[in-house]
Write an enzyme that holds these catalytic residues in place. Structure first.
Site, PDB file in Angstrom:
ATOM      1  N   HIS A 178       0.838  -1.205   0.000  1.00 35.13           N
ATOM      2  CA  HIS A 178       0.000   0.000   0.000  1.00 35.13           C
ATOM      3  C   HIS A 178       0.871   1.252   0.000  1.00 35.13           C
ATOM      4  CE1 HIS A 178      -3.902  -1.834   1.810  1.00 35.13           C
ATOM      5  NE2 HIS A 178      -3.537  -2.388   0.695  1.00 35.13           N
ATOM      6  N   CYS A 484      -1.285  -2.729 -18.567  1.00 37.02           N
ATOM      7  CA  CYS A 484      -1.447  -1.907 -17.359  1.00 37.02           C
ATOM      8  C   CYS A 484      -0.429  -2.266 -16.276  1.00 37.02           C
ATOM      9  CB  CYS A 484      -2.867  -2.026 -16.815  1.00 37.02           C
ATOM     10  SG  CYS A 484      -3.306  -3.691 -16.311  1.00 37.02           S
TER      11      CYS A 484
END
Ligand code: PEP
Ligand code: MG
Length: 524
Positions: A178, A484
């Site tokens: 994160h 991506c």
């Protein structure tokens, strides 16, 4: 002394080293139990105050984490045992530590992932109160510091003022964490996987997060070379910014679509939609980070991004939990999680959870140009089963008279079986190549392991050949193909990706300008 690791967010930082793992300052004991109790209550209040001030500066998942910490600190059930021990003669710091450690041990011993993951939150809370008790004002890193340690908590990242520079250097950590995503989207230099740092974590250091290294006690020559690289990087970034508002076109005049990758709905707040061609990947597992989000929460998150994008496409990926992205209460404990129950495999194994996301997506689809893709597809059967669930939920919403729309459904190409035999997937609406996972699975080199980082290369002919084959297949069958994975935003990889035939890339927002500049240099 130079130590090499893995770059997680490009950039350069020069500054004092701040040791993230040093113990909090010693607590000054009080004379009476009443004073000890008051000290603990004041420290809890102080920790709550700090978190509350922080909540207003963030939103999305980050705010949820902080609010969860505040709720825990304000819960009498947490402070009760510590206050009771003070009553029986313990000082405040020992009482709090013992009470929290016993609580943490309970969570760690749980056989449920969800509760084990909560132990990390409790450790964070324990240390925040201990710091407040020790009046450890010093624990705030000085501006421009390089934060060094085993790993870094999201709260620490969020409460650090990055406006005057600084960076992150971690012994372990992961490029997919994160904090790594936050660092990339905010342009904070970060290096992970530095291993055991023998050097004392003091003094000044140079962080080269373009190549992935930290230099402690640098020599004047090292400082000189570092500053040249840092200034060349800043120049490239400055020059790249002039490309930001223009469509991406190569030197030969070939147009390339460049979209952005996002994790949190709030990521779009800092992006001008005019600078990109839409969202090529929204990683929804970050919405699932702490607790499983309900249908309304998801619906509003997706709707926000769709409304921001207007008529530009937004590709939302169904939850890709598992691997290096565990979600408490959802993912399972595995010996080899990258090859385990992750992505679509997990969603199909837990249709109760998957159907909630599907309904939220179908409802949000009326608010923009939505496309949905499935992660970690390995066989066409998985795609068919996921598409069937969409059809079933669509019928359910129609029967209830709920406004909705069925978006085009595509797949990630990140498992070699799909790249090698794409002919099984002629009924998908689009392919999006996940170069992060495709590379790690083709090269058998984990994406989060510094020791094999040299093998984990998108430049290897085996990886590039597969990418080119998927592009050629898509062109032949009229199926759009984009990419991506992080290679799409890497100026060093962009020429090879364009050479392989790609004309549609999706990149981290902080890499948008550099990616467009690299495209402008390409000869294809
Ligand atoms: C990829 O694997 O390249 C990808 C884009 O997905 P993630 O990084 O979320 O696994
Ligand atoms: Mg992937």
């Amino acid at each position: 002394m130079r130590i090499d690791g893995i770059p997680a967010s490009p950039g350069y930082a020069e500054g004092p080293v701040f040791d993230l793992d040093r113990p909090p300052a010693a607590y000054q004991r009080k004379a009476t139990a009443t004073e000890e109790r008051a000290a603990l209550e004041a420290a809890i209040g102080k920790a709550v105050g700090r978190l509350a001030a922080l909540v207003h500066t963030v939103d999305g998942d980050a705010a949820d984490i902080l609010e969860f910490h505040i709720a825990m600190l304000e819960d009498d059930a947490l402070s009760g045992p510590a206050l009771a021990s003070i009553g029986s003669g313990q000082p405040a710091d020992a009482a709090w530590r013992t009470a929290l450690d016993s609580e943490i041990a309970g969570y760690e011993a749980s056989d449920q992932d969800y509760f084990r993951a909560r132990a990390a939150d409790l450790r964070d809370i324990r240390d925040q109160v201990l710091r407040a008790l020790g009046e450890d004002g010093e624990f705030t890193a000085p501006q421009g510091a390089i934060l060094c340690g085993e790993d870094i908590a999201p709260t620490r990242f969020l409460e650090t003022d990055w406006s005057k520079g600084g960076g992150i250097a971690l012994k372990s950590g992961s490029t997919a964490s994160h904090v790594a995503m936050l660092a990339r989207s905010r342009g904070v230099p970060m290096v992970v996987g530095l291993g055991a740092l023998a050097a004392p974590l003091t003094g000044a250091a140079l962080l080269d997060a373009e190549r992935g290294a930290i230099i402690f006690s640098p020599s004047p020559t090292e400082v000189e070379t570092f500053r040249q690289s840092a200034s060349a990087f800043a120049d490239r970034q400055g020059a790249a910014r002039t490309f930001l508002t223009e469509p991406a076109v190569t030197k030969a005049g070939t147009a390339v679509r460049v979209q952005v990758n996002i994790a949190y709905p709030s990521d779009v707040d800092g992006i001008d939609i005019a600078t990109c061609d839409g969202v090529g990947l929204m990683r929804t597992e970050f919405l699932f980070g702490k607790t499983l989000p309900d249908e309304e929460t998801q619906y509003h998150a997706y709707r926000k991004v769709l409304e921001w994008a207007g008529d530009k496409p937004v590709t939302i990926r169904t939850v890709d939990a598992g691997g290096d992205k565990p979600v408490p209460g959802f993912t399972v404990e595995e010996t080899n999680p990258f090859l385990g129950l992750r992505g679509i495999r997990l969603s199909l194994a837990r249709p109760d959870i998957f159907r909630v996301q599907i309904r939220a997506l179908l409802r949000a689809a009326i608010h923009g140009n939505l496309k949905v893709m499935f992660p970690m597809i390995a066989t066409s059967d998985e795609y068919s089963r996921a598409a069937t669930l969409f059809a079933e939920e669509q019928a359910g919403l129609a029967a209830q008279g709920v406004a909705h729309k069925l978006p085009p459904l595509g797949i990630m190409v990140e498992v070699p079986s799909v790249a090698l035999a794409p002919e099984a997937f002629t009924d998908v609406a689009f392919f999006s190549i996940g170069s992060n996972d495709l590379t790690q699975y083709v090269m058998a080199a984990a994406r989060d392991n510094a020791a094999v980082a040299h093998l984990n290369s998108v430049h290897h002919p085996a990886v590039l050949r597969l990418i080119a084959a998927v592009v050629a297949f898509g062109r032949d069958k009229g199926i759009p193909v984009s990419l991506c994975g992080d290679a799409g935003g890497d100026p060093a990889a962009i020429p090879a990706l364009l050479e392989a035939g790609l004309r549609d890339l999706s990149v981290a927002p902080a890499q948008l300008a550099m990616a467009k500049a690299a495209i402008a240099e390409a000869g294809v």
